[in-house]
Design a protein around this motif. Structure first.
Motif, PDB file in Angstrom:
ATOM      1  N   THR A 131       0.839  -1.211   0.000  1.00  0.00           N
ATOM      2  CA  THR A 131       0.000   0.000   0.000  1.00  0.00           C
ATOM      3  C   THR A 131       0.868   1.254   0.000  1.00  0.00           C
ATOM      4  O   THR A 131       0.512   2.258  -0.635  1.00  0.00           O
ATOM      5  CB  THR A 131      -0.959   0.013   1.208  1.00  0.00           C
ATOM      6  N   THR A 132       2.014   1.195   0.683  1.00  0.00           N
ATOM      7  CA  THR A 132       2.937   2.335   0.622  1.00  0.00           C
ATOM      8  C   THR A 132       3.446   2.528  -0.792  1.00  0.00           C
ATOM      9  O   THR A 132       3.515   3.652  -1.296  1.00  0.00           O
ATOM     10  CB  THR A 132       4.120   2.130   1.581  1.00  0.00           C
ATOM     11  N   LEU A 133       3.803   1.429  -1.457  1.00  0.00           N
ATOM     12  CA  LEU A 133       4.276   1.526  -2.836  1.00  0.00           C
ATOM     13  C   LEU A 133       3.197   2.074  -3.746  1.00  0.00           C
ATOM     14  O   LEU A 133       3.470   2.934  -4.599  1.00  0.00           O
ATOM     15  CB  LEU A 133       4.742   0.152  -3.327  1.00  0.00           C
ATOM     16  N   SER A 183       9.309   0.468  13.356  1.00  0.00           N
ATOM     17  CA  SER A 183       9.228   1.580  14.301  1.00  0.00           C
ATOM     18  C   SER A 183      10.469   2.440  14.142  1.00  0.00           C
ATOM     19  O   SER A 183      11.523   1.974  13.712  1.00  0.00           O
ATOM     20  CB  SER A 183       9.123   1.065  15.742  1.00  0.00           C
ATOM     21  N   LEU A 184      10.324   3.711  14.478  1.00  0.00           N
ATOM     22  CA  LEU A 184      11.427   4.650  14.324  1.00  0.00           C
ATOM     23  C   LEU A 184      12.469   4.465  15.424  1.00  0.00           C
ATOM     24  O   LEU A 184      12.132   4.221  16.585  1.00  0.00           O
ATOM     25  CB  LEU A 184      10.916   6.091  14.366  1.00  0.00           C
ATOM     26  N   GLU A 193      13.373   0.133  11.133  1.00  0.00           N
ATOM     27  CA  GLU A 193      12.585   1.134  10.425  1.00  0.00           C
ATOM     28  C   GLU A 193      12.121   0.644   9.055  1.00  0.00           C
ATOM     29  O   GLU A 193      11.387   1.335   8.361  1.00  0.00           O
ATOM     30  CB  GLU A 193      13.381   2.432  10.266  1.00  0.00           C
ATOM     31  N   SER A 194      12.541  -0.561   8.665  1.00  0.00           N
ATOM     32  CA  SER A 194      12.245  -1.066   7.325  1.00  0.00           C
ATOM     33  C   SER A 194      10.894  -1.772   7.281  1.00  0.00           C
ATOM     34  O   SER A 194      10.673  -2.743   8.002  1.00  0.00           O
ATOM     35  CB  SER A 194      13.341  -2.039   6.873  1.00  0.00           C
ATOM     36  N   GLU A 211      10.987   2.443   3.795  1.00  0.00           N
ATOM     37  CA  GLU A 211      11.331   2.771   5.176  1.00  0.00           C
ATOM     38  C   GLU A 211      10.194   3.566   5.807  1.00  0.00           C
ATOM     39  O   GLU A 211       9.490   4.319   5.135  1.00  0.00           O
ATOM     40  CB  GLU A 211      12.629   3.579   5.218  1.00  0.00           C
ATOM     41  N   LEU A 212      10.028   3.397   7.117  1.00  0.00           N
ATOM     42  CA  LEU A 212       8.971   4.118   7.820  1.00  0.00           C
ATOM     43  C   LEU A 212       9.147   5.620   7.679  1.00  0.00           C
ATOM     44  O   LEU A 212       8.163   6.358   7.528  1.00  0.00           O
ATOM     45  CB  LEU A 212       8.968   3.703   9.295  1.00  0.00           C
TER      46      LEU A 212
END
Length: 479
Positions: free
Chosen positions: A218-220, A253-254, A287-288, A351-352
């Motif tokens: 969904t990010t892509l 998570s960051l 973060e990945s 990455e987040l």
């Protein structure tokens, strides 16, 4: 042509390696037959390291305007590197294959094999087969997005249907001939279709961070819409990815750099070149959302950070700890120039921090300035002391906030290879279209500029590899 057989977790794959003998278009990828008969066999194909350990011949890092070069060292680097840095028309020498594209086409071959075959096998459950097909579809979308951002013009709605892109390949068939370049619009439509088909069947969290999950897809998809300028379509995708992350924070998570750089923090101990951070240690990947790394050569080759980009950081920004004045061979960088410290890996997956900044940009472009500010601050308060993390009050207008977010992208990804893709998409953005990108080569004092290279807009698009054109004589090259 030389034949080898290699083993992927128990699965034998026959590969015909590149050579100087005659070959067709898809012979620049491993040609042969993967002996796959079970769901497990097909699943193991997706564990091929080439999917997540990107070939080092990728030239994104060297083409971004966030870097410069020291003349004395840089003139001794290989010709491909110098030509990429110089944004030259021809990168590969005559008869030389574009290895990075060849590997991507190999991966595309594997994806097409899984997409077209796995559903019909009798082994495994229907859920397993659909999930694996979905992952291959989303991975194919990733590859096509990469290829269109190398060989197609930046997406522009008014011309995308006429602009030549790259062939859409949907079959694992090495005997196919007469490939043509589909338009940029057609390639983007194919990418979107693959992702929309895949997303419902993808898990919220993959077993391995190197494999596609629902929030990664969904990010892509949101990123694809962002590159198309369709911000209203991008936002729901980014929101969906965040919903998955909120339901399961273990997905990604960051790092809070205020903690990570403390005496007992995650980036300690410092080595002789710098911190133990994701760029120096591939296992530090919290973060990945989707881990894809490219090995980057030691900074002794003369590549330095652009002083203009380094000036974007505030003094308290802890990201400055990643940029030092000592090369990997322990010699000092001249003047005030900096290099990426201890860098071995560039993260080019999902990455987040990228998700956060992309959603912030989309919100700003849709005039949700409050929401955009909140997203940017969420990242910044994990990168510097909280007292300094707020977006400056002087950033008031929509345009100013969009510019600030793009600057924040440079602060987050300087020297990572992300800048090249931003340069492409922003070149057709009314806010940034008059921006000029330059590379500077510096003398031994680190201050005197011995050569200035200005990017010509035509070279935002790379030329088609010669090995492809030779066997597709009707295929047009880029200017």
């Amino acid at each position: 042509m030389k034949t080898i057989v290699y083993k992927i977790s128990g699965l034998l794959v026959m590969v015909l390696l590149l050579s100087s003998c005659k070959k067709g278009f898809l012979d620049i990828v491993p040609k042969g037959k993967a002996v796959a008969t079970t769901v497990s066999d097909y699943d193991q194909l997706m564990n091929n390291t080439s999917f997540y350990s990107l070939n080092s011949n990728n030239n994104y890092l060297i083409m971004g305007d966030d870097i410069g070069a020291e003349q004395a060292r840089y003139q001794n680097t290989d010709l491909n590197t110098q030509r990429s840095f110089g944004w030259e028309d021809v990168i590969q020498t005559e008869g030389q294959d574009d290895v990075y594209t060849a590997v991507q086409l190999q991966n595309l071959y594997i994806c097409n094999k899984i997409i077209n075959e796995v559903i019909s096998i009798t082994d495994g459950s229907e859920l397993q087969r659909k999930r694996l097909q979905a992952e291959a579809l989303a991975t194919r979308a990733w590859i096509n997005f990469d290829l269109i951002n190398r060989y197609g013009k930046p997406y522009k709605a008014a011309t995308a249907a006429q602009d030549p892109g790259f062939p859409i390949i949907t079959q694992a068939n090495v005997n196919a001939t007469n490939y043509i370049r589909n338009s940029v619009a057609e390639v983007y439509a194919a990418i979107i279709a693959d992702l929309k088909t895949a997303i419902p069947n993808l898990p919220a969290k993959s077993v391995f961070v190197t494999r596609l999950s629902r929030p990664a897809a969904t990010t892509l998809l949101g990123k694809v819409y962002l590159f198309m300028g369709q911000y209203q379509d991008a936002l729901p995708q980014f929101n969906s990815a965040f919903a998955d992350l909120e339901n399961d924070p273990s997905i990604a998570s960051l790092y809070n750099y205020n903690d990570a750089f403390s005496e007992t923090g995650a980036f300690r101990p410092f080595g002789y070149l710098g911190p133990d951070y994701p760029g120096s240690n591939v296992s530090k990947n919290q973060e990945s959302i989707l881990l894809k790394t490219q090995y980057i050569y030691p900074n002794s080759n003369g590549v330095v950070m652009s002083p203009a980009v380094m000036s974007l950081y505030e003094p308290s920004d802890l990201r400055l700890n990643f940029y030092g004045r000592t090369r990997s061979d322990q010699t000092a960088v001249p003047g005030e120039l900096r290099v990426k410290s201890a860098a071995q890996f560039s993260h080019l997956g999902i990455e987040l921090s990228d998700l956060i900044l992309m959603r912030a940009e989309v919100k700003a472009r849709l005039n949700d300035l409050t929401g955009a500010r909140a997203d940017v601050q969420r990242l910044r308060e994990n990168r510097m002391p909280f007292a300094d993390s707020a977006v400056p009050a002087t950033i008031g207008s929509q345009t100013d906030l969009i510019r600030f977010i793009i600057d924040e992208r440079q602060r987050e990804y300087a020297g990572e290879g992300q800048r090249w893709l931003d340069m492409r998409r922003l070149s057709v953005d009314p806010i940034f279209e008059n921006q000029i990108s330059r590379h500077f080569i510096y003398a031994a004092d680190g201050e005197t500029v011995t050569k200035t290279i200005t990017l010509r807009p035509v070279r935002l698009t790379l030329r088609i590899p010669q090995t492809i054109l030779e066997y597709n004589p009707e295929m047009r090259d880029n200017p």
